[in-house]
Design a protein around this motif. Structure first.
Motif, PDB file in Angstrom:
ATOM      1  N   ALA A  81     -26.568  31.693  13.507  1.00  0.00           N
ATOM      2  CA  ALA A  81     -25.279  32.178  13.003  1.00  0.00           C
ATOM      3  C   ALA A  81     -24.862  33.456  13.710  1.00  0.00           C
ATOM      4  CB  ALA A  81     -25.358  32.412  11.499  1.00  0.00           C
ATOM      5  N   ARG A  82     -23.572  33.488  14.117  1.00  0.00           N
ATOM      6  CA  ARG A  82     -23.003  34.692  14.728  1.00  0.00           C
ATOM      7  C   ARG A  82     -22.323  35.505  13.635  1.00  0.00           C
ATOM      8  NH1 ARG A  82     -19.020  33.575  19.551  1.00  0.00           N
ATOM      9  NH2 ARG A  82     -18.745  35.797  19.166  1.00  0.00           N
ATOM     10  N   HIS A  98     -20.279  35.314   7.661  1.00  0.00           N
ATOM     11  CA  HIS A  98     -19.224  36.208   7.180  1.00  0.00           C
ATOM     12  C   HIS A  98     -19.797  37.095   6.076  1.00  0.00           C
ATOM     13  CE1 HIS A  98     -15.417  37.475   5.345  1.00  0.00           C
ATOM     14  NE2 HIS A  98     -14.844  37.139   6.481  1.00  0.00           N
ATOM     15  N   SER A  99     -19.424  38.377   6.084  1.00  0.00           N
ATOM     16  CA  SER A  99     -19.982  39.319   5.101  1.00  0.00           C
ATOM     17  C   SER A  99     -19.596  38.981   3.662  1.00  0.00           C
ATOM     18  CB  SER A  99     -19.546  40.742   5.438  1.00  0.00           C
ATOM     19  OG  SER A  99     -18.137  40.835   5.394  1.00  0.00           O
ATOM     20  N   LEU A 103     -22.356  31.850   5.083  1.00  0.00           N
ATOM     21  CA  LEU A 103     -22.441  31.001   6.264  1.00  0.00           C
ATOM     22  C   LEU A 103     -21.329  29.972   6.271  1.00  0.00           C
ATOM     23  CD1 LEU A 103     -26.276  30.269   6.468  1.00  0.00           C
ATOM     24  CD2 LEU A 103     -24.947  31.827   7.894  1.00  0.00           C
ATOM     25  N   GLY A 104     -20.824  29.703   7.477  1.00  0.00           N
ATOM     26  CA  GLY A 104     -19.769  28.716   7.618  1.00  0.00           C
ATOM     27  C   GLY A 104     -19.807  28.088   8.996  1.00  0.00           C
ATOM     28  N   PHE A 120     -16.664  26.863   4.616  1.00  0.00           N
ATOM     29  CA  PHE A 120     -17.713  27.618   3.930  1.00  0.00           C
ATOM     30  C   PHE A 120     -18.237  26.809   2.754  1.00  0.00           C
ATOM     31  CE2 PHE A 120     -15.234  31.059   5.906  1.00  0.00           C
ATOM     32  CZ  PHE A 120     -16.257  31.768   6.533  1.00  0.00           C
ATOM     33  N   GLU A 121     -19.217  27.358   2.059  1.00  0.00           N
ATOM     34  CA  GLU A 121     -19.812  26.693   0.902  1.00  0.00           C
ATOM     35  C   GLU A 121     -18.789  26.495  -0.221  1.00  0.00           C
ATOM     36  OE1 GLU A 121     -23.939  26.967  -1.664  1.00  0.00           O
ATOM     37  OE2 GLU A 121     -23.173  28.782  -0.728  1.00  0.00           O
ATOM     38  N   ASP A 122     -17.835  27.420  -0.364  1.00  0.00           N
ATOM     39  CA  ASP A 122     -16.837  27.313  -1.436  1.00  0.00           C
ATOM     40  C   ASP A 122     -15.526  26.701  -0.975  1.00  0.00           C
ATOM     41  OD1 ASP A 122     -16.042  29.448   0.101  1.00  0.00           O
ATOM     42  OD2 ASP A 122     -15.498  30.721  -1.597  1.00  0.00           O
ATOM     43  N   GLY A 123     -15.428  26.237   0.274  1.00  0.00           N
ATOM     44  CA  GLY A 123     -14.225  25.576   0.759  1.00  0.00           C
ATOM     45  C   GLY A 123     -13.775  26.104   2.109  1.00  0.00           C
ATOM     46  N   GLU A 124     -12.612  25.615   2.550  1.00  0.00           N
ATOM     47  CA  GLU A 124     -12.067  26.004   3.850  1.00  0.00           C
ATOM     48  C   GLU A 124     -11.289  27.306   3.761  1.00  0.00           C
ATOM     49  OE1 GLU A 124     -11.221  21.857   6.229  1.00  0.00           O
ATOM     50  OE2 GLU A 124      -9.559  22.948   5.389  1.00  0.00           O
ATOM     51  N   ARG A 125     -11.333  28.048   4.860  1.00  0.00           N
ATOM     52  CA  ARG A 125     -10.548  29.286   4.965  1.00  0.00           C
ATOM     53  C   ARG A 125     -10.070  29.428   6.400  1.00  0.00           C
ATOM     54  NH1 ARG A 125     -11.219  31.984   0.322  1.00  0.00           N
ATOM     55  NH2 ARG A 125     -13.175  31.788  -0.772  1.00  0.00           N
ATOM     56  N   LYS A 126      -8.917  30.074   6.549  1.00  0.00           N
ATOM     57  CA  LYS A 126      -8.414  30.415   7.870  1.00  0.00           C
ATOM     58  C   LYS A 126      -8.738  31.877   8.113  1.00  0.00           C
ATOM     59  CE  LYS A 126      -4.683  27.096   8.090  1.00  0.00           C
ATOM     60  NZ  LYS A 126      -3.247  26.881   8.100  1.00  0.00           N
TER      61      LYS A 126
END
Length: 133
Positions: A81-82, A98-99, A103-104, A120-126
């Motif tokens: 992961a970056r 992502h902080s 993880l995504g 991500f674990e809780d859904g998509e994000r832009k």
């Protein structure tokens, strides 16, 4: 209908179906009615035709959004992961740390817009990312 005749209609003051007396009528159509419960005198409005609630429910169900896609983070290689940075350059398929969101996996990158779609674990994000030079 003639003046003095009783009818049942919705009373806007009582907020319920109540008995009303016809105060004025023209050609058998009530013009004004008075509620026998609260005494409110108002213009007569014909009742609206009953509609099926099943049809409304089906319409709402058809308008619902697609199910939310979520990521199973247990299958991700966490060591690859970056860390996320808004000015970073990314490619589709990379694993992102992502902080706030964790993880995504990067699904799509729009380099001309400087944005990417991450699952991500809780859904998509832009998210924002660095524009290509």
């Amino acid at each position: 209908m003639e003046p003095g005749e009783n009818i049942v209609t919705a009373c806007r003051t009582c907020k319920d179906e109540r008995k009303h007396v016809v105060v004025a009528a023209e050609n058998g159509v009530p013009l004004r009615v008075q509620c026998l419960t609260c005494g409110a005198n108002r213009k007569y409005r014909a009742p609206k035709p009953a509609t099926s609630t099943a049809k409304k429910t089906a319409t709402r169900a058809a308008k619902k959004k697609a199910p939310v896609r979520k990521l199973d983070v247990s299958t991700l290689p966490a060591g690859e992961a970056r860390p996320y940075a808004m000015d970073g350059q990314y490619e589709a398929g990379q694993i992102l740390d992502h902080s706030k969101f964790g993880l995504g996996r990067i699904e799509e990158v729009w380099s001309d817009d400087g944005k990417m779609r991450v699952l991500f674990e809780d859904g998509e994000r832009k998210l924002l990312c660095g524009k290509a030079s």
